[in-house]
Design a protein around this motif. Sequence first.
Motif, PDB file in Angstrom:
ATOM      1  N   LYS A  13      -3.959  -6.929  -5.225  1.00  0.00           N
ATOM      2  CA  LYS A  13      -5.071  -7.650  -5.834  1.00  0.00           C
ATOM      3  C   LYS A  13      -4.652  -9.108  -5.940  1.00  0.00           C
ATOM      4  O   LYS A  13      -3.595  -9.404  -6.490  1.00  0.00           O
TER       5      LYS A  13
ATOM      6  N   THR B 245      -1.449  -0.948  -4.540  1.00  0.00           N
ATOM      7  CA  THR B 245      -2.338  -1.681  -3.643  1.00  0.00           C
ATOM      8  C   THR B 245      -2.108  -3.165  -3.909  1.00  0.00           C
ATOM      9  O   THR B 245      -1.137  -3.532  -4.563  1.00  0.00           O
TER      10      THR B 245
ATOM     11  N   ASN C 256      -0.660   4.903  -7.343  1.00  0.00           N
ATOM     12  CA  ASN C 256      -0.674   4.175  -6.074  1.00  0.00           C
ATOM     13  C   ASN C 256      -0.364   2.711  -6.293  1.00  0.00           C
ATOM     14  O   ASN C 256      -0.421   2.203  -7.407  1.00  0.00           O
TER      15      ASN C 256
ATOM     16  N   ARG D 162      -8.382  -4.490  -3.956  1.00  0.00           N
ATOM     17  CA  ARG D 162      -9.094  -4.077  -5.167  1.00  0.00           C
ATOM     18  C   ARG D 162     -10.289  -4.987  -5.384  1.00  0.00           C
ATOM     19  O   ARG D 162     -10.285  -6.156  -4.998  1.00  0.00           O
TER      20      ARG D 162
ATOM     21  N   TYR E 261       0.871  -1.170   0.000  1.00  0.00           N
ATOM     22  CA  TYR E 261       0.000   0.000   0.000  1.00  0.00           C
ATOM     23  C   TYR E 261       0.909   1.221   0.000  1.00  0.00           C
ATOM     24  O   TYR E 261       1.678   1.429   0.955  1.00  0.00           O
TER      25      TYR E 261
ATOM     26  N   GLU F 273      -3.461  -1.590   4.649  1.00  0.00           N
ATOM     27  CA  GLU F 273      -3.537  -2.264   3.359  1.00  0.00           C
ATOM     28  C   GLU F 273      -4.767  -1.802   2.606  1.00  0.00           C
ATOM     29  O   GLU F 273      -5.715  -1.280   3.184  1.00  0.00           O
ATOM     30  N   MET F 274      -4.718  -1.975   1.296  1.00  0.00           N
ATOM     31  CA  MET F 274      -5.845  -1.624   0.441  1.00  0.00           C
ATOM     32  C   MET F 274      -5.928  -2.673  -0.650  1.00  0.00           C
ATOM     33  O   MET F 274      -4.942  -2.925  -1.355  1.00  0.00           O
TER      34      MET F 274
ATOM     35  N   PHE G 283     -10.622   0.634  -5.619  1.00  0.00           N
ATOM     36  CA  PHE G 283     -10.337   0.415  -4.184  1.00  0.00           C
ATOM     37  C   PHE G 283     -11.438  -0.419  -3.563  1.00  0.00           C
ATOM     38  O   PHE G 283     -12.629  -0.203  -3.820  1.00  0.00           O
ATOM     39  N   ASP G 284     -11.059  -1.333  -2.706  1.00  0.00           N
ATOM     40  CA  ASP G 284     -12.011  -2.123  -1.926  1.00  0.00           C
ATOM     41  C   ASP G 284     -12.112  -1.484  -0.545  1.00  0.00           C
ATOM     42  O   ASP G 284     -11.459  -1.914   0.396  1.00  0.00           O
ATOM     43  N   ILE G 285     -12.917  -0.441  -0.480  1.00  0.00           N
ATOM     44  CA  ILE G 285     -13.078   0.315   0.776  1.00  0.00           C
ATOM     45  C   ILE G 285     -14.344  -0.133   1.472  1.00  0.00           C
ATOM     46  O   ILE G 285     -15.392  -0.189   0.912  1.00  0.00           O
TER      47      ILE G 285
END
Length: 139
Positions: A80, A78, A76, A126, A35, A123-124, A137-139
């Motif tokens: 996946k 992230t 960015n 997808r 991230y 962490e972030m 983004f998987d927010i």
Amino acid sequence: MFYKKDGNIYAIMPEIGEDIITVLTELCEKENIAYAHVSGIGAVSKATVGFYSLSEHQYLSKTFDEPMEMVSLLGNITCKDGKPYLHLHASFSDRDCRVVGGHLNEAVIGVTAEIFVTVIDGEMGRKINPVTGLNIFDI
């Protein structure tokens, strides 16, 4: 690639002939970066950028096989499916100072590049957006 770490920031200098996407992916894998924020400048010998066509659900890419200044690299990092996922945009200027840019698919170093990767705690992930077909983004 050459790099050094200072706190949560990596300073990266790819070598002539290396591709920025490949270099950053290798750095993420080696240093377990999951991230982060990316920024940079430099000069390339070749670049491929794209524009996302929502109606076609695909990137329309264009390759510029010529020396150009990389006037901006932003994006960015992230994850996946447990692997680094880079989402980068870049702008390039030709010898007449005309600028092109878009979603970065490839950028081969022609002279040098100075790239910073700032690692973010946490962490972030997808996920696929069903409307656009993009990994968001998987927010």
